[in-house]
Every structure is written in C-alpha cells, then in structure tokens.
Design a protein around this motif. Sequence first.
Motif, short mmCIF file in Angstrom:
data_model
loop_
_atom_site.label_atom_id
_atom_site.label_comp_id
_atom_site.label_asym_id
_atom_site.label_seq_id
_atom_site.Cartn_x
_atom_site.Cartn_y
_atom_site.Cartn_z
N TYR A 1 -3.59 3.26 -1.39
CA TYR A 1 -3.94 2.48 -2.26
C TYR A 1 -2.99 1.47 -2.63
O TYR A 1 -2.03 1.48 -2.29
CB TYR A 1 -4.21 3.48 -3.42
CG TYR A 1 -3.00 3.81 -4.09
CD1 TYR A 1 -2.54 3.56 -5.50
CD2 TYR A 1 -2.27 4.77 -3.67
CE1 TYR A 1 -1.39 3.77 -6.00
CE2 TYR A 1 -1.05 5.36 -3.88
CZ TYR A 1 -0.57 4.87 -5.22
OH TYR A 1 0.50 5.40 -6.09
N THR A 2 -3.40 0.65 -3.41
CA THR A 2 -2.47 -0.62 -3.96
C THR A 2 -2.38 -0.34 -5.46
O THR A 2 -3.38 0.04 -6.13
CB THR A 2 -2.88 -2.01 -3.64
OG1 THR A 2 -4.18 -2.23 -4.09
CG2 THR A 2 -2.65 -2.17 -1.88
N GLU A 3 -1.24 -0.97 -6.01
CA GLU A 3 -1.26 -0.91 -7.62
C GLU A 3 -2.28 -1.54 -8.27
O GLU A 3 -2.80 -0.88 -9.34
CB GLU A 3 0.14 -1.56 -8.08
CG GLU A 3 0.79 -1.02 -9.53
CD GLU A 3 1.11 0.21 -9.45
OE1 GLU A 3 0.88 0.82 -10.46
OE2 GLU A 3 1.62 1.11 -8.48
N ASP A 4 -2.81 -2.55 -7.93
CA ASP A 4 -3.87 -3.09 -8.37
C ASP A 4 -5.38 -2.40 -8.43
O ASP A 4 -6.20 -2.73 -9.12
CB ASP A 4 -4.24 -4.75 -7.94
CG ASP A 4 -4.35 -4.74 -6.40
OD1 ASP A 4 -4.15 -3.74 -5.83
OD2 ASP A 4 -5.24 -5.74 -6.08
N GLU A 5 -5.37 -1.39 -7.74
CA GLU A 5 -6.38 -0.47 -7.62
C GLU A 5 -6.50 0.74 -8.76
O GLU A 5 -7.16 1.53 -8.81
CB GLU A 5 -6.63 0.21 -6.45
CG GLU A 5 -7.15 -0.79 -5.31
CD GLU A 5 -6.93 -0.11 -3.94
OE1 GLU A 5 -8.01 -0.41 -3.14
OE2 GLU A 5 -6.10 0.20 -3.47
N GLU B 1 -6.27 2.02 -12.59
CA GLU B 1 -6.34 1.60 -14.03
C GLU B 1 -5.42 2.86 -14.68
O GLU B 1 -5.40 3.89 -14.32
CB GLU B 1 -7.92 1.96 -14.60
CG GLU B 1 -8.97 1.14 -13.93
CD GLU B 1 -8.81 -0.35 -14.54
OE1 GLU B 1 -8.22 -0.39 -15.73
OE2 GLU B 1 -9.08 -1.39 -13.89
N VAL C 1 -7.55 5.83 -9.75
CA VAL C 1 -7.52 4.94 -8.63
C VAL C 1 -9.05 4.56 -8.12
O VAL C 1 -9.87 5.60 -8.11
CB VAL C 1 -6.65 5.63 -7.16
CG1 VAL C 1 -6.78 4.32 -6.00
CG2 VAL C 1 -5.46 5.90 -7.64
N LYS C 2 -9.26 3.20 -8.25
CA LYS C 2 -10.74 2.84 -8.02
C LYS C 2 -10.65 2.23 -6.34
O LYS C 2 -9.99 1.43 -5.98
CB LYS C 2 -11.09 1.69 -8.48
CG LYS C 2 -11.16 1.89 -10.28
CD LYS C 2 -11.59 0.44 -10.86
CE LYS C 2 -10.41 -0.41 -10.70
NZ LYS C 2 -10.62 -1.68 -11.33
N LYS C 3 -11.49 3.23 -5.36
CA LYS C 3 -11.46 2.94 -4.29
C LYS C 3 -12.90 2.82 -3.84
O LYS C 3 -13.70 3.83 -3.53
CB LYS C 3 -11.02 4.43 -3.41
CG LYS C 3 -10.29 4.10 -1.99
CD LYS C 3 -9.00 2.98 -2.32
CE LYS C 3 -8.30 2.77 -0.90
NZ LYS C 3 -7.77 1.40 -0.71
N GLU D 1 0.81 -1.28 -0.03
CA GLU D 1 -0.08 0.06 -0.04
C GLU D 1 0.90 1.20 0.05
O GLU D 1 1.85 1.27 0.51
CB GLU D 1 -0.73 0.03 1.23
CG GLU D 1 -2.02 -0.80 1.14
CD GLU D 1 -3.29 -0.68 2.25
OE1 GLU D 1 -4.28 -0.81 2.06
OE2 GLU D 1 -2.60 0.04 3.32
#
Length: 139
Positions: free
Chosen positions: A101-105, A107, A123-125, A6
């Motif tokens: 956030y993490t890298e996989d969140e 796009e 970032v999709k949160k 994160e």
Amino acid sequence: MAVGQEDQLVVFQLNDQQYALPINETQEIIRMAEVTRLPNTSYHVEGIINLRGTILPVISLNRRLGLPETELNEDTRIIVVENKGNKVGMIVDSVLEVGRYTEDEVEPPNMIGENVEYLKGVVKKGDQLWLLVNLDTVL
C-alpha cells in the motif's frame, strides 16, 4: 513513509472483515499452539505459549476488538507482534496475504466515526477495504 513509497502489510481475517498490520510491526506468523490459560486476567487474554523457549502472552484479537468469537480451525494463526519492546501473540481467524500500500491509499480513522481508537485508518485497495490496526491502543 515517503510520498509514493510502497509499504507492506500483513492482511488477516477477523470474522468476515479484513484487517492489516504494517509488516515492520510483525515478528512472525505461527500456527495455533496450545495456550496455557492464566487465572484472573483480562477477558481478551487467552493465556501464554512457549515459543522456542520464550514465554509469550497471547490475546484473542476478536475479543479485544469486541467482535464475536470464531471457532479455532486449521486456518487460525497467531501473529507475533512487538510493540514498545513487548512481544505479544494475537490470535486471528486466518492470514490472507502480504499486501502493498501507499500512504495515499489510507483514509484516516476519524472519517469512519467515533470509537475507532483501535484503528490507524482504512486502506482502500481496489474494491477491498483493510482496517489498519493501531497496536499502540490494541495492546
């Protein structure tokens, strides 16, 4: 960033949209200060401020991104960032939070469309979207 690691973002508001900057690109967040205007500068350059003895250029991030300007109020902040050795203040409508956030969140920006050179991604949160600002192209 390592897989699953994160990182932190400073989340801020421009108009009715949420944007974000990696916290490691952010020096500090200050209240709106008296800005000395400079003649013959770019449209998005607001002017300069004296930050504890250092002269700091300040830009309107709304203008830089081609967004409608909003009125300054008690929530208006200047986010001081450093990019390639240069410190710059960016005026934002308000600072909302420091989020993780993490890298996989994230796009990539190319999935959004064209003319997104100012973005590193989205970032999709949960049900929120944070537009990740690319300081290399904004500044």
